[in-house]
Scaffold this motif. Sequence first.
Motif, PDB file in Angstrom:
ATOM      1  N   VAL A 111       0.838  -1.211   0.000  1.00  0.00           N
ATOM      2  CA  VAL A 111       0.000   0.000   0.000  1.00  0.00           C
ATOM      3  C   VAL A 111       0.871   1.259   0.000  1.00  0.00           C
ATOM      4  O   VAL A 111       2.062   1.211   0.288  1.00  0.00           O
ATOM      5  N   GLN A 112       0.238   2.379  -0.338  1.00  0.00           N
ATOM      6  CA  GLN A 112       0.950   3.661  -0.314  1.00  0.00           C
ATOM      7  C   GLN A 112       0.771   4.332   1.050  1.00  0.00           C
ATOM      8  O   GLN A 112      -0.202   4.074   1.761  1.00  0.00           O
ATOM      9  N   GLY A 113       1.714   5.202   1.372  1.00  0.00           N
ATOM     10  CA  GLY A 113       1.637   5.945   2.636  1.00  0.00           C
ATOM     11  C   GLY A 113       1.610   7.438   2.370  1.00  0.00           C
ATOM     12  O   GLY A 113       2.101   7.911   1.333  1.00  0.00           O
ATOM     13  N   ALA A 114       0.995   8.194   3.310  1.00  0.00           N
ATOM     14  CA  ALA A 114       0.981   9.660   3.189  1.00  0.00           C
ATOM     15  C   ALA A 114       1.328  10.262   4.539  1.00  0.00           C
ATOM     16  O   ALA A 114       0.908   9.755   5.584  1.00  0.00           O
ATOM     17  N   LEU A 115       2.110  11.336   4.509  1.00  0.00           N
ATOM     18  CA  LEU A 115       2.433  12.071   5.739  1.00  0.00           C
ATOM     19  C   LEU A 115       2.048  13.527   5.522  1.00  0.00           C
ATOM     20  O   LEU A 115       2.576  14.198   4.630  1.00  0.00           O
ATOM     21  N   MET A 116       1.087  14.033   6.321  1.00  0.00           N
ATOM     22  CA  MET A 116       0.638  15.423   6.179  1.00  0.00           C
ATOM     23  C   MET A 116       1.139  16.237   7.369  1.00  0.00           C
ATOM     24  O   MET A 116       0.951  15.854   8.528  1.00  0.00           O
ATOM     25  N   VAL A 117       1.777  17.360   7.067  1.00  0.00           N
ATOM     26  CA  VAL A 117       2.335  18.224   8.120  1.00  0.00           C
ATOM     27  C   VAL A 117       1.840  19.664   7.933  1.00  0.00           C
ATOM     28  O   VAL A 117       1.401  20.034   6.839  1.00  0.00           O
ATOM     29  N   PRO A 118       1.900  20.498   8.988  1.00  0.00           N
ATOM     30  CA  PRO A 118       1.266  21.819   8.887  1.00  0.00           C
ATOM     31  C   PRO A 118       2.003  22.874   8.058  1.00  0.00           C
ATOM     32  O   PRO A 118       1.375  23.801   7.566  1.00  0.00           O
ATOM     33  N   THR A 119       3.333  22.785   7.905  1.00  0.00           N
ATOM     34  CA  THR A 119       4.046  23.864   7.186  1.00  0.00           C
ATOM     35  C   THR A 119       4.955  23.299   6.096  1.00  0.00           C
ATOM     36  O   THR A 119       5.397  22.143   6.181  1.00  0.00           O
ATOM     37  N   GLU A 120       5.254  24.149   5.106  1.00  0.00           N
ATOM     38  CA  GLU A 120       6.111  23.715   3.983  1.00  0.00           C
ATOM     39  C   GLU A 120       7.507  23.335   4.448  1.00  0.00           C
ATOM     40  O   GLU A 120       8.071  22.334   4.017  1.00  0.00           O
ATOM     41  N   ILE A 121       8.048  24.161   5.340  1.00  0.00           N
ATOM     42  CA  ILE A 121       9.436  23.905   5.774  1.00  0.00           C
ATOM     43  C   ILE A 121       9.520  22.581   6.518  1.00  0.00           C
ATOM     44  O   ILE A 121      10.464  21.815   6.363  1.00  0.00           O
ATOM     45  N   LEU A 122       8.489  22.278   7.289  1.00  0.00           N
ATOM     46  CA  LEU A 122       8.441  21.004   8.014  1.00  0.00           C
ATOM     47  C   LEU A 122       8.291  19.846   7.027  1.00  0.00           C
ATOM     48  O   LEU A 122       8.919  18.796   7.176  1.00  0.00           O
ATOM     49  N   ALA A 123       7.468  20.059   5.986  1.00  0.00           N
ATOM     50  CA  ALA A 123       7.279  19.028   4.957  1.00  0.00           C
ATOM     51  C   ALA A 123       8.614  18.733   4.263  1.00  0.00           C
ATOM     52  O   ALA A 123       8.970  17.570   4.036  1.00  0.00           O
ATOM     53  N   GLU A 124       9.366  19.799   3.961  1.00  0.00           N
ATOM     54  CA  GLU A 124      10.670  19.623   3.292  1.00  0.00           C
ATOM     55  C   GLU A 124      11.626  18.836   4.176  1.00  0.00           C
ATOM     56  O   GLU A 124      12.343  17.949   3.711  1.00  0.00           O
ATOM     57  N   GLN A 125      11.625  19.185   5.488  1.00  0.00           N
ATOM     58  CA  GLN A 125      12.538  18.487   6.405  1.00  0.00           C
ATOM     59  C   GLN A 125      12.162  17.013   6.549  1.00  0.00           C
ATOM     60  O   GLN A 125      13.024  16.143   6.553  1.00  0.00           O
ATOM     61  N   HIS A 126      10.866  16.733   6.649  1.00  0.00           N
ATOM     62  CA  HIS A 126      10.417  15.335   6.751  1.00  0.00           C
ATOM     63  C   HIS A 126      10.762  14.571   5.475  1.00  0.00           C
ATOM     64  O   HIS A 126      11.175  13.403   5.529  1.00  0.00           O
ATOM     65  N   ALA A 127      10.553  15.219   4.319  1.00  0.00           N
ATOM     66  CA  ALA A 127      10.835  14.565   3.034  1.00  0.00           C
ATOM     67  C   ALA A 127      12.320  14.185   2.961  1.00  0.00           C
ATOM     68  O   ALA A 127      12.676  13.067   2.551  1.00  0.00           O
ATOM     69  N   GLU A 128      13.172  15.113   3.399  1.00  0.00           N
ATOM     70  CA  GLU A 128      14.621  14.867   3.375  1.00  0.00           C
ATOM     71  C   GLU A 128      14.964  13.683   4.286  1.00  0.00           C
ATOM     72  O   GLU A 128      15.706  12.772   3.904  1.00  0.00           O
ATOM     73  N   SER A 129      14.414  13.693   5.516  1.00  0.00           N
ATOM     74  CA  SER A 129      14.701  12.608   6.479  1.00  0.00           C
ATOM     75  C   SER A 129      14.202  11.271   5.951  1.00  0.00           C
ATOM     76  O   SER A 129      14.918  10.262   5.999  1.00  0.00           O
ATOM     77  N   LEU A 130      12.955  11.246   5.442  1.00  0.00           N
ATOM     78  CA  LEU A 130      12.371   9.974   4.998  1.00  0.00           C
ATOM     79  C   LEU A 130      13.062   9.430   3.744  1.00  0.00           C
ATOM     80  O   LEU A 130      13.246   8.223   3.606  1.00  0.00           O
ATOM     81  N   ARG A 131      13.462  10.341   2.839  1.00  0.00           N
ATOM     82  CA  ARG A 131      14.207   9.870   1.651  1.00  0.00           C
ATOM     83  C   ARG A 131      15.506   9.192   2.095  1.00  0.00           C
ATOM     84  O   ARG A 131      15.864   8.128   1.592  1.00  0.00           O
ATOM     85  N   GLY A 132      16.195   9.838   3.027  1.00  0.00           N
ATOM     86  CA  GLY A 132      17.467   9.284   3.531  1.00  0.00           C
ATOM     87  C   GLY A 132      17.288   7.892   4.118  1.00  0.00           C
ATOM     88  O   GLY A 132      18.140   7.011   3.955  1.00  0.00           O
ATOM     89  N   LEU A 133      16.154   7.676   4.794  1.00  0.00           N
ATOM     90  CA  LEU A 133      15.918   6.381   5.452  1.00  0.00           C
ATOM     91  C   LEU A 133      15.329   5.336   4.503  1.00  0.00           C
ATOM     92  O   LEU A 133      15.689   4.160   4.560  1.00  0.00           O
ATOM     93  N   GLU A 171      14.744   5.555   0.753  1.00  0.00           N
ATOM     94  CA  GLU A 171      15.136   5.362  -0.651  1.00  0.00           C
ATOM     95  C   GLU A 171      16.210   4.292  -0.860  1.00  0.00           C
ATOM     96  O   GLU A 171      16.167   3.568  -1.851  1.00  0.00           O
ATOM     97  N   PRO A 172      17.183   4.129   0.106  1.00  0.00           N
ATOM     98  CA  PRO A 172      18.154   3.034  -0.075  1.00  0.00           C
ATOM     99  C   PRO A 172      17.479   1.660  -0.135  1.00  0.00           C
ATOM    100  O   PRO A 172      18.062   0.683  -0.613  1.00  0.00           O
ATOM    101  N   PHE A 173      16.227   1.563   0.344  1.00  0.00           N
ATOM    102  CA  PHE A 173      15.492   0.289   0.327  1.00  0.00           C
ATOM    103  C   PHE A 173      14.467   0.253  -0.811  1.00  0.00           C
ATOM    104  O   PHE A 173      13.512  -0.514  -0.778  1.00  0.00           O
ATOM    105  N   GLY A 174      14.677   1.126  -1.797  1.00  0.00           N
ATOM    106  CA  GLY A 174      13.847   1.092  -2.998  1.00  0.00           C
ATOM    107  C   GLY A 174      12.471   1.726  -2.848  1.00  0.00           C
ATOM    108  O   GLY A 174      11.578   1.461  -3.660  1.00  0.00           O
ATOM    109  N   VAL A 175      12.301   2.555  -1.825  1.00  0.00           N
ATOM    110  CA  VAL A 175      11.000   3.207  -1.618  1.00  0.00           C
ATOM    111  C   VAL A 175      11.055   4.602  -2.239  1.00  0.00           C
ATOM    112  O   VAL A 175      11.944   5.392  -1.924  1.00  0.00           O
TER     113      VAL A 175
END
Length: 682
Positions: free
Chosen positions: A306-328, A330-334
């Motif tokens: 299934v797909q996942g979604a993460l909703m956050v209140p501000t753009e800067i927070l969204a960018e920071q979460h995106a960076e953290s989650l990609r780092g964790l 993407e190496p596993f093909g997500v």
Amino acid sequence: MNQNLKEPVTVLKGIGEETAEILTEMNIYTVQDLLEHFPYRYEDYRLRDLAEVKHDERVTVEGKVHSEPSLLFYGRKKSRLIIRLLVDRYLIQVVFFNQPFLKKKIALNQIVTVTGKWDQHRQTITATEIHIGEYSKGKELEPVYAVKGQLTVKGIRKFIKLAFQYVNNNLDETLPESMLNRYKLLRRKDALRALHFPLSQDDVKQARRRFVYEEFLYFQLKMQALRKYEREQSAGTALEYDEGKLEQFIAGLPFPLTNAQIRVVKEILTDLKSPYRMNRLLQGDVGSGKTVVAAIGLYAGVIAGVQGALMVPTEILAEQHAESLRGLLEPFGVRCELLTSSVKGKRRKEILESLSKGEINVLIGTHALIQEEVQFKKLGFVITDEQHRFGVEQRRVLREKGENPDVLFMTATPIPRTLAITVFGEMDVSIIDEMPAGRKAIETYWAKHDMLDRVLGFMEKELVKGRQAYVICPLIEESEKLDLQNAIDVHSTLTHFFGNRARVGLMHGKLSADEKDTIMKEFSRNEVQVLVSTTVVEVGVNVPNATFMLIYDAERFGLAQLHQLRGRVGRGTEQSFCILLADPKTEVGKERMKIMTETNDGFVVSEKDLELRGPGDFFGRKQSGLPEFKLADLVHDYRALETARSDAAALIESTVFWTAAEYAPLRAYLEESGAMAGEKLD
């Protein structure tokens, strides 16, 4: 049930239409409502030893009149009558204002009982009541009720007495015998009588114990029934993920999980596997590692298809979460993508197409995620960060983009357990109450305004090391009402102080979203070394190089807010500092500063905040979502709340509750409240 209880109050002698109208304003319609209009305090008429009475306390004493009454008139129709009274070994003065008629009633050597405020320094009682003659034991505790309009406390006492006579002391028991015995609780009729006509303080205490438990049990039964109904009605999807792959992912994380993270991950994975839809609140202090927990949940969802979604209140927070989650991930093909209102044109179109085809596994974004054009192929897991910042409707729209997806709410605002299990009673609550190893506690100091030069010197030492600093102010522009440092003034002062040694930026609520974004990015890149800001930096900004925070007029902020602000520093490996600049005038203000310097634990801070402010002010009265209890107090009666919650949960899950006769009154209550039909409760 005694039908007399359901009769309108007008059946009682002396309650006509006019009085009934006043009682209606007080939400008293029936005889039962009148009996359940509880006193909010008691006047204590017990005789006390003056040695034990504190200054300014209300007291009742009995003594012998030691001097002739002295009467003095002053002003227009104002008078002061003074007598000296021998009370045990004390000779005290008693003053009566504007009661000149007492002069003729009080005689030398007479025994009198007086009630009033005790002035320890002047050894004087300012009397409000006097009883001439020996003290009568019948009036030790007198209940005081909230009243409206022409209705007096004396009047409502009389009506309550009539109500007892009318029902002939025939009051049905609502709690099962087993619970009364287990907790040694008074029966309902005895508890009601003890609250309205107490013979001792212990009477009041025992009666209150019974009703506090009853109120909490009723409320928690509603919450647990609603939870059961929602769980059973919302058939979720049991996600089957490859446990070996998930273990590999956890083993590949850059740091080991804390015990608290392991516990919370297990709770979330159990929910994902179950056929019921997850409805869980994840609480964790700033920096406790909620993002990693979210990543594990999202990865489990992805490998289950299934797909996942993460909703956050501000753009800067969204960018920071995106960076953290990609780092964790993407190496596993997500494949993780970011969607905010800044993503436009061709890039936006590409993301939306890939999402609907299922090529994007995890989408991170702001409320842009809930726009109509955003279509998932198979959304199975939704995470909302800082969920209190979104409306119920926004959260619902995101949830409906999938077919009964599992839902996890995350918050870095520690909510005291008592409030979490009350306000979020229909959710499961997970708590990360442990910080990752090696994280240095932020050193917090309280400084007075006259120490500002020393504080700025301290700040400069950090800047010289290449670090950065936040300076937080409570107001944007000057206010005549509040003599507070405002952001614009402070920015100008610091720009002058640092000259060309550091660049000082300014951020406040009146700037546009783009302007705020630009300044935050400059600060993140260390192009700005000192950021002067109002509380807009409170949630989710991550600048590991910032090690210093100065909060002006810190006494103007609530404890929870101070703790949230402090969490902006201490995010890297270096030691961080938070200076509270404050000259609090009140004891509560001083206590807040003391608490902040003594603990870094957000849950301890939030419990103390709740004690100082009370439940209504903790959330803000309107949006608190807190139930109104007649006697129960969420702060002081939290043990009873915990007990009632576990009892209610056990009852709702047991078969005996739904069949046994002794639980019939509780089942009837649930039917009446609408909880059995899953109606959302106020």
